[in-house]
Design an enzyme around this catalytic site. Structure first.
Site, PDB file in Angstrom:
ATOM      1  N   GLU A 139       7.596  -1.905  -8.834  1.00 23.99           N
ATOM      2  CA  GLU A 139       7.990  -1.660 -10.100  1.00 23.99           C
ATOM      3  C   GLU A 139       8.403  -0.415  -9.996  1.00 23.99           C
ATOM      4  O   GLU A 139       8.051   0.582  -9.348  1.00 23.99           O
ATOM      5  CB  GLU A 139       6.689  -1.949 -11.101  1.00 23.99           C
ATOM      6  CG  GLU A 139       6.150  -3.601 -10.877  1.00 23.99           C
ATOM      7  CD  GLU A 139       5.097  -3.861 -11.802  1.00 23.99           C
ATOM      8  OE1 GLU A 139       4.395  -2.744 -12.279  1.00 23.99           O
ATOM      9  OE2 GLU A 139       4.620  -4.863 -11.894  1.00 23.99           O
ATOM     10  N   GLY A 141       7.059   1.904 -11.732  1.00 23.71           N
ATOM     11  CA  GLY A 141       5.756   2.926 -11.650  1.00 23.71           C
ATOM     12  C   GLY A 141       4.799   2.540 -10.625  1.00 23.71           C
ATOM     13  O   GLY A 141       3.743   3.171 -10.214  1.00 23.71           O
ATOM     14  N   GLY A 143       4.510   1.325  -6.127  1.00 21.54           N
ATOM     15  CA  GLY A 143       5.063   0.989  -4.771  1.00 21.54           C
ATOM     16  C   GLY A 143       4.304   0.753  -3.820  1.00 21.54           C
ATOM     17  O   GLY A 143       3.703  -0.630  -3.884  1.00 21.54           O
ATOM     18  N   THR A 170      14.564  -7.905  -2.555  1.00 17.83           N
ATOM     19  CA  THR A 170      15.339  -8.235  -1.495  1.00 17.83           C
ATOM     20  C   THR A 170      15.857  -9.674  -1.713  1.00 17.83           C
ATOM     21  O   THR A 170      15.115 -10.645  -2.139  1.00 17.83           O
ATOM     22  CB  THR A 170      14.913  -8.213  -0.045  1.00 17.83           C
ATOM     23  OG1 THR A 170      14.507  -6.897   0.268  1.00 17.83           O
ATOM     24  CG2 THR A 170      15.596  -8.779   0.945  1.00 17.83           C
ATOM     25  N   ARG A 259       3.926  -9.321   7.598  1.00 21.39           N
ATOM     26  CA  ARG A 259       4.145  -8.095   8.459  1.00 21.39           C
ATOM     27  C   ARG A 259       4.576  -8.443   9.916  1.00 21.39           C
ATOM     28  O   ARG A 259       5.440  -7.612  10.380  1.00 21.39           O
ATOM     29  CB  ARG A 259       2.684  -7.318   8.382  1.00 21.39           C
ATOM     30  CG  ARG A 259       2.763  -6.677   6.953  1.00 21.39           C
ATOM     31  CD  ARG A 259       1.631  -5.886   6.698  1.00 21.39           C
ATOM     32  NE  ARG A 259       1.842  -5.214   5.458  1.00 21.39           N
ATOM     33  CZ  ARG A 259       0.889  -4.802   4.483  1.00 21.39           C
ATOM     34  NH1 ARG A 259      -0.468  -4.793   4.965  1.00 21.39           N
ATOM     35  NH2 ARG A 259       0.761  -4.105   3.337  1.00 21.39           N
ATOM     36  N   GLU A 382       7.391  -3.841   2.874  1.00 15.60           N
ATOM     37  CA  GLU A 382       6.089  -4.617   3.423  1.00 15.60           C
ATOM     38  C   GLU A 382       4.995  -3.599   3.725  1.00 15.60           C
ATOM     39  O   GLU A 382       4.218  -4.039   4.686  1.00 15.60           O
ATOM     40  CB  GLU A 382       6.258  -5.524   4.371  1.00 15.60           C
ATOM     41  CG  GLU A 382       7.037  -6.831   4.148  1.00 15.60           C
ATOM     42  CD  GLU A 382       6.472  -7.752   3.227  1.00 15.60           C
ATOM     43  OE1 GLU A 382       7.054  -7.910   2.024  1.00 15.60           O
ATOM     44  OE2 GLU A 382       5.451  -8.630   3.660  1.00 15.60           O
ATOM     45  N   GLY A 383       5.152  -2.566   3.280  1.00 18.70           N
ATOM     46  CA  GLY A 383       4.109  -1.343   3.596  1.00 18.70           C
ATOM     47  C   GLY A 383       4.476  -0.565   4.335  1.00 18.70           C
ATOM     48  O   GLY A 383       5.121  -0.663   5.479  1.00 18.70           O
TER      49      GLY A 383
HETATM   50  C1  LIG Z   1      16.146  -1.987   0.534  1.00 15.62           C
HETATM   51  C2  LIG Z   1      14.745  -2.325   0.031  1.00 15.62           C
HETATM   52  C3  LIG Z   1      14.313  -3.536  -0.017  1.00 15.62           C
HETATM   53  C4  LIG Z   1      12.910  -3.829  -0.470  1.00 15.62           C
HETATM   54  N1  LIG Z   1      12.610  -5.370  -0.725  1.00 15.62           N
HETATM   55  C5  LIG Z   1      11.498  -5.369  -1.550  1.00 15.62           C
HETATM   56  C6  LIG Z   1      11.108  -6.688  -1.803  1.00 15.62           C
HETATM   57  O1  LIG Z   1      11.839  -7.545  -1.613  1.00 15.62           O
HETATM   58  N2  LIG Z   1      10.175  -6.988  -2.767  1.00 15.62           N
HETATM   59  C7  LIG Z   1       9.429  -5.750  -3.280  1.00 15.62           C
HETATM   60  O2  LIG Z   1       8.443  -6.155  -4.113  1.00 15.62           O
HETATM   61  N3  LIG Z   1       9.646  -4.783  -2.749  1.00 15.62           N
HETATM   62  C8  LIG Z   1      10.447  -4.410  -2.037  1.00 15.62           C
HETATM   63  N4  LIG Z   1      11.008  -3.170  -1.701  1.00 15.62           N
HETATM   64  C9  LIG Z   1      10.048  -2.026  -2.149  1.00 15.62           C
HETATM   65  C10 LIG Z   1       9.494  -1.400  -0.944  1.00 15.62           C
HETATM   66  O3  LIG Z   1       8.114  -2.318  -0.461  1.00 15.62           O
HETATM   67  C11 LIG Z   1       8.684  -0.146  -1.544  1.00 15.62           C
HETATM   68  O4  LIG Z   1       9.861   0.739  -1.576  1.00 15.62           O
HETATM   69  C12 LIG Z   1       7.506   0.461  -0.600  1.00 15.62           C
HETATM   70  O5  LIG Z   1       6.363  -0.522  -0.537  1.00 15.62           O
HETATM   71  C13 LIG Z   1       7.066   1.776  -0.905  1.00 15.62           C
HETATM   72  O6  LIG Z   1       7.020   2.198  -2.180  1.00 15.62           O
HETATM   73  P1  LIG Z   1       8.005   3.147  -2.993  1.00 15.62           P
HETATM   74  O7  LIG Z   1       9.170   3.102  -2.743  1.00 15.62           O
HETATM   75  O8  LIG Z   1       7.301   3.113  -4.469  1.00 15.62           O
HETATM   76  O9  LIG Z   1       7.116   4.634  -2.367  1.00 15.62           O
HETATM   77  P2  LIG Z   1       5.884   5.166  -2.770  1.00 15.62           P
HETATM   78  O10 LIG Z   1       4.716   4.269  -2.792  1.00 15.62           O
HETATM   79  O11 LIG Z   1       5.982   6.154  -3.920  1.00 15.62           O
HETATM   80  O12 LIG Z   1       5.538   6.296  -1.400  1.00 15.62           O
HETATM   81  C14 LIG Z   1       6.217   7.340  -1.201  1.00 15.62           C
HETATM   82  C15 LIG Z   1       6.026   7.963   0.166  1.00 15.62           C
HETATM   83  O13 LIG Z   1       4.261   8.178  -0.071  1.00 15.62           O
HETATM   84  C16 LIG Z   1       3.630   7.689   1.010  1.00 15.62           C
HETATM   85  N5  LIG Z   1       2.472   7.381   0.517  1.00 15.62           N
HETATM   86  C17 LIG Z   1       2.027   6.531  -0.494  1.00 15.62           C
HETATM   87  N6  LIG Z   1       0.768   6.370  -0.756  1.00 15.62           N
HETATM   88  C18 LIG Z   1       0.420   7.065   0.241  1.00 15.62           C
HETATM   89  C19 LIG Z   1      -1.073   7.274   0.826  1.00 15.62           C
HETATM   90  N7  LIG Z   1      -2.204   6.676  -0.014  1.00 15.62           N
HETATM   91  N8  LIG Z   1      -1.489   8.034   1.727  1.00 15.62           N
HETATM   92  C20 LIG Z   1      -0.606   8.452   2.731  1.00 15.62           C
HETATM   93  N9  LIG Z   1       0.897   8.306   2.183  1.00 15.62           N
HETATM   94  C21 LIG Z   1       1.373   7.617   1.284  1.00 15.62           C
HETATM   95  C22 LIG Z   1       4.448   6.381   1.389  1.00 15.62           C
HETATM   96  O14 LIG Z   1       4.328   6.005   2.833  1.00 15.62           O
HETATM   97  C23 LIG Z   1       5.898   7.025   1.153  1.00 15.62           C
HETATM   98  O15 LIG Z   1       6.470   7.719   2.478  1.00 15.62           O
HETATM   99  C24 LIG Z   1      12.251  -2.947  -1.050  1.00 15.62           C
HETATM  100  C25 LIG Z   1      12.715  -1.393  -0.834  1.00 15.62           C
HETATM  101  C26 LIG Z   1      13.720  -1.262  -0.349  1.00 15.62           C
HETATM  102  C27 LIG Z   1      14.257   0.285  -0.307  1.00 15.62           C
END
Ligand SMILES: Cc1cc2nc3c(=O)[nH]c(=O)nc-3n(C[C@H](O)[C@H](O)[C@H](O)COP(=O)(O)OP(=O)(O)OC[C@H]3O[C@@H](n4cnc5c(N)ncnc54)[C@H](O)[C@@H]3O)c2cc1C
Length: 405
Positions: A139, A141, A143, A170, A259, A382-383
């Site tokens: 969402e 807010g 990830g 996706t 995963r 997927e994390g």
């Molecule tokens: C092309 C694409 C396809 C996708 N497909 C899907 C889908 O089908 N369904 C779906 O639900 N989502 C999907 N996603 C979303 C994807 O799963 C998220 O982008 C991902 O989980 C990371 O979340 P975020 O982008 O909000 O990054 P954030 O969670 O904001 O993280 C930003 C950075 O901070 C790091 N970080 C965060 N928390 C911690 C912590 N506690 N300790 C250390 N480092 C941390 C992360 O590793 C990352 O490097 C997709 C994204 C993309 C770009």
């Protein structure tokens, strides 16, 4: 005894997947990278073929739904089995040797299909058979912190009413249905998060836009809004009860199955880059010698050997995680280890291959630059890499998510 050969029964499946990758995915790889958002119509024929193989049993249970085999494990005590999780991983490796974006665009092979296979009951799996399902967790807010989602699901009579916004879904535009994570009661935390199957065309669900991206451009990535969106209460996957003791385990079980599949995508993409780089290096006169220490060889050969050994570790971890799932052995730790190692290795290998091939690697004459772009997402969705490492650390140290953040 430990055998590192591909199980004999999967050899035809691996061979077929490789032929598809070679003759259908590779030749269309550049085309759908350039024509972002154009539907790869060639996949319709392929998906029909995959359906046929699945129905006949010739696919060994491989595919997005193969993460949970319908039949119980019946092998005699002390023996093991190679089942549909391993078959899925092996075929995905081959297909992603062809093209990751196209594999992600395969009709009826979405991550939502894996979620349905992993947590749905028998009636739901029958009802949603043949549906192409995407997976919506992320969402604006939320990830990595997926326990924090704010999309809500409220029971009203025989229906749940969903409200919220999902991003980066996706196949969110092309799929027939979306598996949506929503909370029944945010004040009850992770235990209240459930997943719901929302068919396309349901009033209140709107696909708002599709993203333009660095890589996997053949795959559509959508933003979807839910406003008073009603689904029958039978579309909630798993139990509707909020079991605070079980916490998040139910919803998270999906990741143990998916995963290893994403790790397999990374293994396939990295292998493609390694094979082409080897050809380019050998054509340039670089000799890669397995009988001499890497340090006694040219820098290019030594780099190549190091990448290959990293790849092998990623490959074996991926097979192990899938094999454990086939044998009903808890694999959360191994699934995260495989995803972390394979995602990181694919990122490093594909970029290093661009480096080794120099201008040839950077140009669009070869697919090396594309694989470097495609690979990045495999270490994010997927994390992310960091989240997988966090999960591994928690499991190894025996700490909870509250104790190690
Ligand atoms: C092309 C694409 C396809 C996708 N497909 C899907 C889908 O089908 N369904 C779906 O639900 N989502 C999907 N996603 C979303 C994807 O799963 C998220 O982008 C991902 O989980 C990371 O979340 P975020 O982008 O909000 O990054 P954030 O969670 O904001 O993280 C930003 C950075 O901070 C790091 N970080 C965060 N928390 C911690 C912590 N506690 N300790 C250390 N480092 C941390 C992360 O590793 C990352 O490097 C997709 C994204 C993309 C770009």
């Amino acid at each position: 005894m430990l055998s590192l050969e591909t199980p004999k029964k999967f050899a035809p499946l691996v061979g077929q997947a490789h032929q598809v990758a070679l003759n259908l995915l590779r030749p269309n790889s550049r085309r759908y990278d350039v024509r972002e958002h154009e539907y790869p119509k060639e996949l319709d024929m392929l998906a029909a073929m995959v359906d046929g193989l699945s129905e006949s049993g010739a696919a060994g249970g491989a595919g997005a739904s193969g993460v949970r085999s319908a039949e119980p494990v019946t092998q005699p005590e002390g023996t093991t089995r190679n089942g549909s999780n391993l078959a899925s991983v092996l075929s995905i490796i081959e297909m992603c040797w062809g093209d990751v974006g196209l594999l992600l665009s395969m009709p009826r092979q979405g991550l939502g299909n894996s979620a349905i296979a992993a947590v749905a009951d028998d009636e739901q799996r029958r009802r949603f058979q043949g549906v192409w399902a995407s997976m919506a967790i992320t969402e604006p807010g939320t990830g990595s912190d997926s326990a924090n989602i704010s999309t809500t699901a409220r029971l009203d009579g025989d229906e749940y009413v969903l409200d919220g916004e999902k991003i980066f879904v996706t196949s969110g535009d092309r799929s027939d249905a979306v598996v949506v994570w929503a909370t029944l009661d945010k004040s009850l935390g992770r235990a209240a998060i459930k997943s719901f199957v929302v068919p396309k065309g349901t009033t209140g669900m709107t696909v708002e836009r599709v993203e333009r991206k660095l890589g996997i451009r053949a795959s559509d990535t959508a933003t979807i809004r839910f406003e008073g969106c009603r689904v029958p209460k039978e579309n909630l996957l798993g139990s509707p009860d909020i079991d605070v003791k079980q916490g998040f385990a139910g919803a998270m079980a999906t990741f143990d199955s998916t995963r290893p599949l994403v790790a397999a995508m990374a293994v396939g993409c990295a292998r493609a880059a390694l094979e082409l780089t080897r050809e380019l290096l050998e054509a340039a006169g670089v000799v890669i010698d397995y009988d001499r220490p890497a340090v006694a060889q040219s820098a290019a050969a030594a780099t190549y050997l190091q990448m290959e050994s990293d790849w092998e570790a990623a490959y074996l971890l991926t097979l192990q995680a899938a094999w454990m799932a086939d044998n009903r052995t808890p694999n959360s730790l191994e699934a995260s280890m495989a995803k972390a190692k394979a995602g990181r290795t694919c990122n490093e290998v594909t970029l290093r291959c661009v480096e080794l091939a120099g201008s040839v690697g950077y140009s669009e004459h070869e697919l090396l630059e594309k694989w470097a772009r495609d690979s990045k997402i495999l270490d994010i969705f997927e994390g992310t890499q960091q989240i997988q490492q966090l999960i591994v650390a928690r499991r190894v140290l025996g700490l909870t998510s509250a104790e190690l953040k």
